[in-house]
Write a protein that holds these residues in place. Structure first.
Motif, PDB file in Angstrom:
ATOM      1  N   VAL A 313      -2.834   7.471 -28.183  1.00  0.00           N
ATOM      2  CA  VAL A 313      -1.498   7.223 -27.838  1.00  0.00           C
ATOM      3  C   VAL A 313      -1.606   6.065 -26.877  1.00  0.00           C
ATOM      4  O   VAL A 313      -2.178   6.622 -25.391  1.00  0.00           O
ATOM      5  CB  VAL A 313      -0.861   8.321 -27.597  1.00  0.00           C
ATOM      6  CG1 VAL A 313       0.806   7.957 -27.315  1.00  0.00           C
ATOM      7  CG2 VAL A 313      -0.598   9.333 -28.931  1.00  0.00           C
ATOM      8  N   GLU A 314      -0.797   5.320 -26.705  1.00  0.00           N
ATOM      9  CA  GLU A 314      -0.574   4.259 -25.561  1.00  0.00           C
ATOM     10  C   GLU A 314       0.814   4.431 -25.082  1.00  0.00           C
ATOM     11  O   GLU A 314       1.708   4.227 -25.853  1.00  0.00           O
ATOM     12  CB  GLU A 314      -0.909   2.852 -25.867  1.00  0.00           C
ATOM     13  CG  GLU A 314      -0.801   1.880 -24.784  1.00  0.00           C
ATOM     14  CD  GLU A 314      -0.897   0.512 -25.154  1.00  0.00           C
ATOM     15  OE1 GLU A 314      -0.394  -0.543 -24.421  1.00  0.00           O
ATOM     16  OE2 GLU A 314      -1.972   0.058 -26.280  1.00  0.00           O
ATOM     17  N   VAL A 315       0.913   4.616 -23.715  1.00  0.00           N
ATOM     18  CA  VAL A 315       2.272   4.892 -23.093  1.00  0.00           C
ATOM     19  C   VAL A 315       2.597   3.937 -21.881  1.00  0.00           C
ATOM     20  O   VAL A 315       1.776   3.572 -21.167  1.00  0.00           O
ATOM     21  CB  VAL A 315       2.406   6.246 -22.602  1.00  0.00           C
ATOM     22  CG1 VAL A 315       3.898   6.563 -21.774  1.00  0.00           C
ATOM     23  CG2 VAL A 315       1.959   7.335 -23.401  1.00  0.00           C
ATOM     24  N   SER A 316       3.673   2.691 -22.301  1.00  0.00           N
ATOM     25  CA  SER A 316       3.624   1.937 -21.477  1.00  0.00           C
ATOM     26  C   SER A 316       5.126   1.722 -21.045  1.00  0.00           C
ATOM     27  O   SER A 316       6.164   2.490 -21.444  1.00  0.00           O
ATOM     28  CB  SER A 316       3.327   0.332 -22.327  1.00  0.00           C
ATOM     29  OG  SER A 316       3.902   0.294 -23.380  1.00  0.00           O
ATOM     30  N   PHE A 317       5.473   0.897 -19.909  1.00  0.00           N
ATOM     31  CA  PHE A 317       6.754   0.933 -19.608  1.00  0.00           C
ATOM     32  C   PHE A 317       7.123  -0.686 -19.167  1.00  0.00           C
ATOM     33  O   PHE A 317       6.729  -1.195 -18.101  1.00  0.00           O
ATOM     34  CB  PHE A 317       6.703   1.451 -18.180  1.00  0.00           C
ATOM     35  CG  PHE A 317       6.164   3.007 -18.253  1.00  0.00           C
ATOM     36  CD1 PHE A 317       6.985   4.170 -18.382  1.00  0.00           C
ATOM     37  CD2 PHE A 317       4.838   3.045 -17.935  1.00  0.00           C
ATOM     38  CE1 PHE A 317       6.501   5.434 -18.395  1.00  0.00           C
ATOM     39  CE2 PHE A 317       4.277   4.535 -18.198  1.00  0.00           C
ATOM     40  CZ  PHE A 317       4.986   5.527 -18.605  1.00  0.00           C
ATOM     41  N   PRO A 318       7.352  -1.117 -20.088  1.00  0.00           N
ATOM     42  CA  PRO A 318       7.631  -2.841 -20.479  1.00  0.00           C
ATOM     43  C   PRO A 318       8.436  -3.370 -19.074  1.00  0.00           C
ATOM     44  O   PRO A 318       8.301  -4.449 -18.891  1.00  0.00           O
ATOM     45  CB  PRO A 318       8.178  -2.858 -21.629  1.00  0.00           C
ATOM     46  CG  PRO A 318       8.896  -1.559 -22.245  1.00  0.00           C
ATOM     47  CD  PRO A 318       8.115  -0.660 -21.442  1.00  0.00           C
ATOM     48  N   GLU A 319       9.648  -2.339 -18.668  1.00  0.00           N
ATOM     49  CA  GLU A 319      10.593  -3.130 -17.725  1.00  0.00           C
ATOM     50  C   GLU A 319      10.159  -2.417 -16.370  1.00  0.00           C
ATOM     51  O   GLU A 319      10.910  -2.978 -15.409  1.00  0.00           O
ATOM     52  CB  GLU A 319      11.858  -2.570 -17.994  1.00  0.00           C
ATOM     53  CG  GLU A 319      12.476  -3.106 -19.437  1.00  0.00           C
ATOM     54  CD  GLU A 319      13.552  -2.405 -19.800  1.00  0.00           C
ATOM     55  OE1 GLU A 319      14.232  -1.600 -19.063  1.00  0.00           O
ATOM     56  OE2 GLU A 319      14.053  -2.978 -20.842  1.00  0.00           O
ATOM     57  N   ARG A 320       9.121  -1.918 -16.160  1.00  0.00           N
ATOM     58  CA  ARG A 320       8.506  -1.404 -14.889  1.00  0.00           C
ATOM     59  C   ARG A 320       7.130  -1.648 -14.671  1.00  0.00           C
ATOM     60  O   ARG A 320       6.211  -0.875 -14.976  1.00  0.00           O
ATOM     61  CB  ARG A 320       8.846   0.357 -14.902  1.00  0.00           C
ATOM     62  CG  ARG A 320      10.050   0.740 -15.059  1.00  0.00           C
ATOM     63  CD  ARG A 320      10.916   0.582 -13.754  1.00  0.00           C
ATOM     64  NE  ARG A 320      10.192   1.255 -12.524  1.00  0.00           N
ATOM     65  CZ  ARG A 320      10.574   2.576 -12.409  1.00  0.00           C
ATOM     66  NH1 ARG A 320      11.314   3.121 -12.875  1.00  0.00           N
ATOM     67  NH2 ARG A 320       9.694   3.237 -11.338  1.00  0.00           N
ATOM     68  N   PRO A 321       6.803  -2.882 -14.136  1.00  0.00           N
ATOM     69  CA  PRO A 321       5.452  -3.191 -13.878  1.00  0.00           C
ATOM     70  C   PRO A 321       4.736  -2.160 -12.836  1.00  0.00           C
ATOM     71  O   PRO A 321       3.540  -2.370 -12.618  1.00  0.00           O
ATOM     72  CB  PRO A 321       5.851  -4.806 -13.525  1.00  0.00           C
ATOM     73  CG  PRO A 321       7.053  -4.791 -12.878  1.00  0.00           C
ATOM     74  CD  PRO A 321       7.875  -3.990 -13.611  1.00  0.00           C
ATOM     75  N   ASP A 322       5.520  -1.583 -12.108  1.00  0.00           N
ATOM     76  CA  ASP A 322       5.146  -0.558 -11.086  1.00  0.00           C
ATOM     77  C   ASP A 322       4.415   0.438 -11.743  1.00  0.00           C
ATOM     78  O   ASP A 322       3.914   1.348 -10.850  1.00  0.00           O
ATOM     79  CB  ASP A 322       6.173  -0.436 -10.162  1.00  0.00           C
ATOM     80  CG  ASP A 322       7.271   0.285 -10.741  1.00  0.00           C
ATOM     81  OD1 ASP A 322       7.652  -0.258 -11.857  1.00  0.00           O
ATOM     82  OD2 ASP A 322       7.706   1.485 -10.185  1.00  0.00           O
ATOM     83  N   LEU A 323       4.848   0.778 -12.866  1.00  0.00           N
ATOM     84  CA  LEU A 323       4.239   1.862 -13.705  1.00  0.00           C
ATOM     85  C   LEU A 323       3.146   1.584 -14.406  1.00  0.00           C
ATOM     86  O   LEU A 323       3.288   0.782 -15.389  1.00  0.00           O
ATOM     87  CB  LEU A 323       5.522   2.644 -14.629  1.00  0.00           C
ATOM     88  CG  LEU A 323       6.461   3.240 -13.852  1.00  0.00           C
ATOM     89  CD1 LEU A 323       7.520   3.782 -14.632  1.00  0.00           C
ATOM     90  CD2 LEU A 323       6.173   4.237 -12.399  1.00  0.00           C
TER      91      LEU A 323
END
Length: 467
Positions: A313-323
């Motif tokens: 599973v890949e968990v990403s945060f497209p609107e939060r480059p800090d995450l």
């Protein structure tokens, strides 16, 4: 890659004849026999199917007595044959799905199976119309209250032993047992009684892909003869019951059944597999500014149960480059983070599927806002799952998903998703190749010609496949 039951059982000398050569009826003879079969099916009032390992060989699951069967190779000292895909990802064959259509059309009244691969249940045969004489590698039973649990993973034991799970009923909680028989185990009375009842009532027992050698199961079809019914055998090898049968067909089961279904003007439905995953998000405030949260991706069968259809599973945060994006490679899939309490964000979960699934991955978007409390949600499976299946069928690919349930507490949220992980059609070129062009003779006026109605012809009324 597991073969399940076959891999777990050691070779025994009392399995009957093994390594039998395969027999193929000449094309003209096969054509005539398929036509006779279609007439018998159409005229039947109480059709019962009696199935063996031969209906699952086209699913990548080896049989037992064929030239490359489990017991044949073991006798030759060659070990267990290699499966073509993981046992838990095997898809129903054309024959499995044809039986589903015959049941939906009201023609097939009951299925008796000697297989433990769960493919009849996966295909859509109702549980109440199925007797699994030797058990099911994917089914557990509560010995206390009788509740059955159908799993998406292969249960780890055989011989009706205790497993690592308990009954989910809070009033019960007893340890569950597997349902697969070992050699010395007696057939389950409930399954056997139903099988005997339907064999006595049947006017036709259609034996598909079974050598009819394992007792006492192999004697069940004979009960229909004593009640005035008939036996039809479709198998590549001779069986001890051939002389008792009204019709014996030596041909590939899928080819024979495909020909009969076309003559009967019945379409074989697609197989659409839907798997389930549970997403849990728990959180706690830290000095009212930050919040610590934990994401867990688990099976609906329990926190410790495997998720066999997920590789990573890949968990990403497209609107939060800090995450930073997280790559979860091992089960149980777990992620721990800390973020600003008042700043919402969007989380994208990309599920990378295991081998045997119909597409490489799918992505679920999950908006997170710790300032807003969501409502609980429970959707009707009988509405959601057919809609998902229809979407996958129309779009000709898998990966569609939908929320089935959401439970919200002050510090946590648990959401269950349904995901389409496979779709397979049975009317395409891969199934049509090799199927005989059949033209009924003058005595078959009740049967439609081969292929008639396939594109737009009237078919039986459908009911939802998933329950």
């Amino acid at each position: 890659m597991s073969l399940g039951y076959a891999e777990k059982l050691s070779y025994r000398e009392d399995v009957g004849t093994v390594g039998m050569s395969e027999i193929f009826d000449p094309p003209d003879v096969l054509q005539q026999k398929i036509e006779e079969l279609a007439i018998l099916i159409q005229k039947s009032k109480h059709l019962v199917a009696f199935t063996g390992a031969g209906i699952s060989t086209s699913c990548g699951i080896p049989d037992f007595r064929g030239p490359k069967g489990v017991w044949t190779l073991q006798r030759a000292g060659k070990g267990v044959p290699e499966a073509s895909l993981p046992f838990h990802r095997a898809m129903p064959s054309l024959t499995h799905m044809a039986l589903v259509e015959l049941e939906r059309a009201g023609i097939l009244k009951f299925v008796i199976s000697q297989n433990v691969d769960s493919l009849h249940l996966r295909s859509g045969i109702p549980r109440e119309k199925l007797a699994e004489l030797h058990g099911n590698s994917f089914r557990e039973l509560c010995p206390s209250c009788g509740t059955e649990y159908l799993r998406d993973f292969e249960v780890e034991t055989i011989g009706m032993k205790e497993t690592s799970r308990r009954c989910a009923d809070t009033k019960c909680g007893a340890k569950l047992k597997d349902t697969v028989l070992d050699w010395e185990d007696a057939l389950p009375p409930k399954e056997m009684n139903l099988a005997e009842k339907h064999c006595r009532t049947a006017d036709i027992v259609l034996c598909l892909g079974t050598s009819l050698q394992i007792t006492p199961a192999c004697n069940l079809p004979l009960k229909t003869i004593r009640s005035g019914g008939e036996i039809v055998i479709v198998n590549l090898q001779p069986t001890p019951k051939d002389k008792k049968a009204s019709l014996v067909i030596h041909g590939l089961v899928d080819k024979v059944i495909a020909g009969a279904m076309h003559l009967l003007n019945l379409r074989i439905p697609p197989y659409i597999r839907i798997d389930f995953v549970q997403l849990s998000l728990s959180h706690s405030p830290k000095k009212k500014t930050y919040v610590k949260w934990n994401l867990r991706i688990a099976s609906v069968h329990g926190q410790r149960a495997p998720l066999p259809f997920l590789k990573s599973v890949e968990v990403s945060f497209p609107e939060r480059p800090d995450l930073k994006t997280a790559f979860l490679q091992k089960q149980p899939f777990y992620l721990k983070r800390e973020t600003l309490r008042k700043r919402p964000f969007k989380m994208l979960l990309t599920f990378n599927f295991s081998d045997g699934c119909g597409c490489p991955c799918t992505t679920i978007e999950w908006p997170i806002n710790f300032q807003v409390t969501k409502d609980n949600l429970v959707r009707d499976k009988n509405e959601v799952l057919p809609e998902l299946g229809d979407a996958a069928n129309m779009e000709s690919h898998s990966g569609q998903h939908a929320v089935l349930e959401r439970k919200v507490n002050p510090r946590s949220e648990v959401t269950v998703y349904a995901i389409v992980t496979n779709i397979r059609r049975y009317n395409g070129p891969e199934e049509a190749n090799g199927v005989l062009e059949i033209t009924p003779n003058g005595n078959s006026n009740l049967i439609k010609r081969y292929g008639e109605g396939v594109n737009g012809g009237q078919t039986s009324q459908k009911r939802p496949k998933w329950t």
